[in-house]
Design a protein around this motif. Structure first.
Motif, PDB file in Angstrom:
ATOM      1  N   GLY A  53       0.806  -1.250  -0.001  1.00 58.80           N
ATOM      2  CA  GLY A  53       0.156  -0.121  -0.008  1.00 58.80           C
ATOM      3  C   GLY A  53       0.860   1.299   0.003  1.00 58.80           C
ATOM      4  O   GLY A  53       0.619   2.116  -0.771  1.00 58.80           O
ATOM      5  N   GLU A  54       2.174   1.317   0.820  1.00 56.63           N
ATOM      6  CA  GLU A  54       2.647   2.189   0.759  1.00 56.63           C
ATOM      7  C   GLU A  54       3.525   2.685  -0.552  1.00 56.63           C
ATOM      8  O   GLU A  54       3.727   3.721  -1.174  1.00 56.63           O
ATOM      9  CB  GLU A  54       3.787   2.152   1.814  1.00 56.63           C
ATOM     10  CG  GLU A  54       3.389   2.305   3.415  1.00 56.63           C
ATOM     11  CD  GLU A  54       4.300   1.792   4.192  1.00 56.63           C
ATOM     12  OE1 GLU A  54       4.035   2.555   5.235  1.00 56.63           O
ATOM     13  OE2 GLU A  54       5.261   1.044   4.163  1.00 56.63           O
ATOM     14  N   ILE A  55       3.751   1.487  -1.189  1.00 60.62           N
ATOM     15  CA  ILE A  55       4.352   1.442  -2.484  1.00 60.62           C
ATOM     16  C   ILE A  55       3.545   2.039  -3.466  1.00 60.62           C
ATOM     17  O   ILE A  55       3.880   3.064  -4.277  1.00 60.62           O
ATOM     18  CB  ILE A  55       4.872   0.301  -2.905  1.00 60.62           C
ATOM     19  CG1 ILE A  55       6.256  -0.229  -2.132  1.00 60.62           C
ATOM     20  CG2 ILE A  55       5.354   0.262  -4.509  1.00 60.62           C
ATOM     21  CD1 ILE A  55       6.462  -1.670  -2.216  1.00 60.62           C
TER      22      ILE A  55
ATOM     23  N   ASP B  18      -0.666   6.982  -9.800  1.00 65.74           N
ATOM     24  CA  ASP B  18      -1.705   6.993 -10.353  1.00 65.74           C
ATOM     25  C   ASP B  18      -2.090   5.784 -11.186  1.00 65.74           C
ATOM     26  O   ASP B  18      -2.613   5.977 -12.258  1.00 65.74           O
ATOM     27  CB  ASP B  18      -2.003   8.205 -11.278  1.00 65.74           C
ATOM     28  CG  ASP B  18      -3.259   8.693 -11.337  1.00 65.74           C
ATOM     29  OD1 ASP B  18      -4.144   8.511 -10.626  1.00 65.74           O
ATOM     30  OD2 ASP B  18      -3.436   9.450 -12.410  1.00 65.74           O
ATOM     31  N   ILE B  19      -1.983   4.483 -10.536  1.00 66.22           N
ATOM     32  CA  ILE B  19      -2.279   3.370 -11.288  1.00 66.22           C
ATOM     33  C   ILE B  19      -2.988   2.372 -10.349  1.00 66.22           C
ATOM     34  O   ILE B  19      -2.871   2.646  -8.978  1.00 66.22           O
ATOM     35  CB  ILE B  19      -1.165   2.738 -11.821  1.00 66.22           C
ATOM     36  CG1 ILE B  19      -0.059   2.327 -10.929  1.00 66.22           C
ATOM     37  CG2 ILE B  19      -0.493   3.466 -12.927  1.00 66.22           C
ATOM     38  CD1 ILE B  19       1.105   1.434 -11.578  1.00 66.22           C
ATOM     39  N   SER B  20      -3.720   1.608 -10.658  1.00 66.14           N
ATOM     40  CA  SER B  20      -4.383   0.416  -9.910  1.00 66.14           C
ATOM     41  C   SER B  20      -3.344  -0.202  -9.024  1.00 66.14           C
ATOM     42  O   SER B  20      -2.284  -0.505  -9.249  1.00 66.14           O
ATOM     43  CB  SER B  20      -5.440  -0.130 -10.667  1.00 66.14           C
ATOM     44  OG  SER B  20      -4.524  -1.289 -11.438  1.00 66.14           O
ATOM     45  N   LYS B  21      -3.796  -0.926  -7.864  1.00 67.58           N
ATOM     46  CA  LYS B  21      -3.265  -1.594  -6.826  1.00 67.58           C
ATOM     47  C   LYS B  21      -2.957  -3.040  -7.649  1.00 67.58           C
ATOM     48  O   LYS B  21      -1.679  -3.481  -7.363  1.00 67.58           O
ATOM     49  CB  LYS B  21      -3.828  -1.984  -5.717  1.00 67.58           C
ATOM     50  CG  LYS B  21      -3.736  -0.735  -4.639  1.00 67.58           C
ATOM     51  CD  LYS B  21      -4.423  -0.716  -3.261  1.00 67.58           C
ATOM     52  CE  LYS B  21      -4.482   0.454  -2.601  1.00 67.58           C
ATOM     53  NZ  LYS B  21      -4.835   0.551  -1.340  1.00 67.58           N
TER      54      LYS B  21
ATOM     55  N   ARG C 137       1.414  -6.483 -10.074  1.00 64.29           N
ATOM     56  CA  ARG C 137       2.067  -6.875 -11.249  1.00 64.29           C
ATOM     57  C   ARG C 137       3.530  -6.482 -11.386  1.00 64.29           C
ATOM     58  O   ARG C 137       4.265  -7.143 -11.694  1.00 64.29           O
ATOM     59  CB  ARG C 137       1.373  -6.660 -12.625  1.00 64.29           C
ATOM     60  CG  ARG C 137       0.023  -7.601 -12.692  1.00 64.29           C
ATOM     61  CD  ARG C 137      -0.715  -7.269 -13.897  1.00 64.29           C
ATOM     62  NE  ARG C 137      -1.366  -6.050 -14.330  1.00 64.29           N
ATOM     63  CZ  ARG C 137      -2.378  -5.563 -14.046  1.00 64.29           C
ATOM     64  NH1 ARG C 137      -3.218  -6.231 -13.326  1.00 64.29           N
ATOM     65  NH2 ARG C 137      -2.784  -4.438 -14.379  1.00 64.29           N
ATOM     66  N   HIS C 138       3.797  -5.172 -11.218  1.00 62.76           N
ATOM     67  CA  HIS C 138       5.127  -4.492 -11.148  1.00 62.76           C
ATOM     68  C   HIS C 138       5.768  -5.340 -10.199  1.00 62.76           C
ATOM     69  O   HIS C 138       7.112  -5.547 -10.440  1.00 62.76           O
ATOM     70  CB  HIS C 138       5.090  -3.165 -11.111  1.00 62.76           C
ATOM     71  CG  HIS C 138       4.505  -2.448 -12.303  1.00 62.76           C
ATOM     72  ND1 HIS C 138       5.161  -2.496 -13.506  1.00 62.76           N
ATOM     73  CD2 HIS C 138       3.592  -1.375 -12.445  1.00 62.76           C
ATOM     74  CE1 HIS C 138       4.646  -1.757 -14.447  1.00 62.76           C
ATOM     75  NE2 HIS C 138       3.616  -1.037 -13.876  1.00 62.76           N
TER      76      HIS C 138
END
Length: 111
Positions: free
Chosen positions: A31-33, A38-41, A46-47
């Motif tokens: 969550g902190e990352i 401005d992209i979905s969790k 995936r990243h």
């Protein structure tokens, strides 16, 4: 795992930014990352998976949180490659300087 996997993982700007945050901030939860992006969790997940597979980050579970950290060992191949490249270019420039120095001598043959 080849060097191309590490470079490939870091080639994406979002993944590189994630690694830079982990290197500067230390351990962070998923969550902190995700917070500044401005992209979905799920996209962040995936990243993170790509970075884990490349060996540059690792995950651990603390209670209900997934915590990530950068793995120094994951950068070893990249460091080795960069060192070899540095040596190659330094040697190449040294040879080039020698050629220029020899061409500049009065007794050097003209081509």
């Amino acid at each position: 795992m080849g060097i191309h996997v590490v470079f490939g993982a870091l080639a994406d700007p979002t993944r590189l930014a994630i690694v830079e945050r982990l290197l500067s901030s230390g351990d962070l939860t998923a969550g902190e990352i995700a917070a500044p992006f401005d992209i979905s969790k799920p996209a962040i997940s995936r990243h993170l998976k790509v970075l884990e597979e490349a060996g540059v980050v690792e995950r651990r579970v603390e209670r209900q949180f997934r915590v990530f950290r950068a793995r120094r060992e994951g950068f070893a191949q990249m460091e080795d490659w960069l060192e070899k490249s540095r040596e190659f270019w330094n040697d190449s420039f040294d040879r080039l300087e020698k050629i220029f120095a020899e061409k500049g001598r009065p007794d050097a043959e003209d081509d």
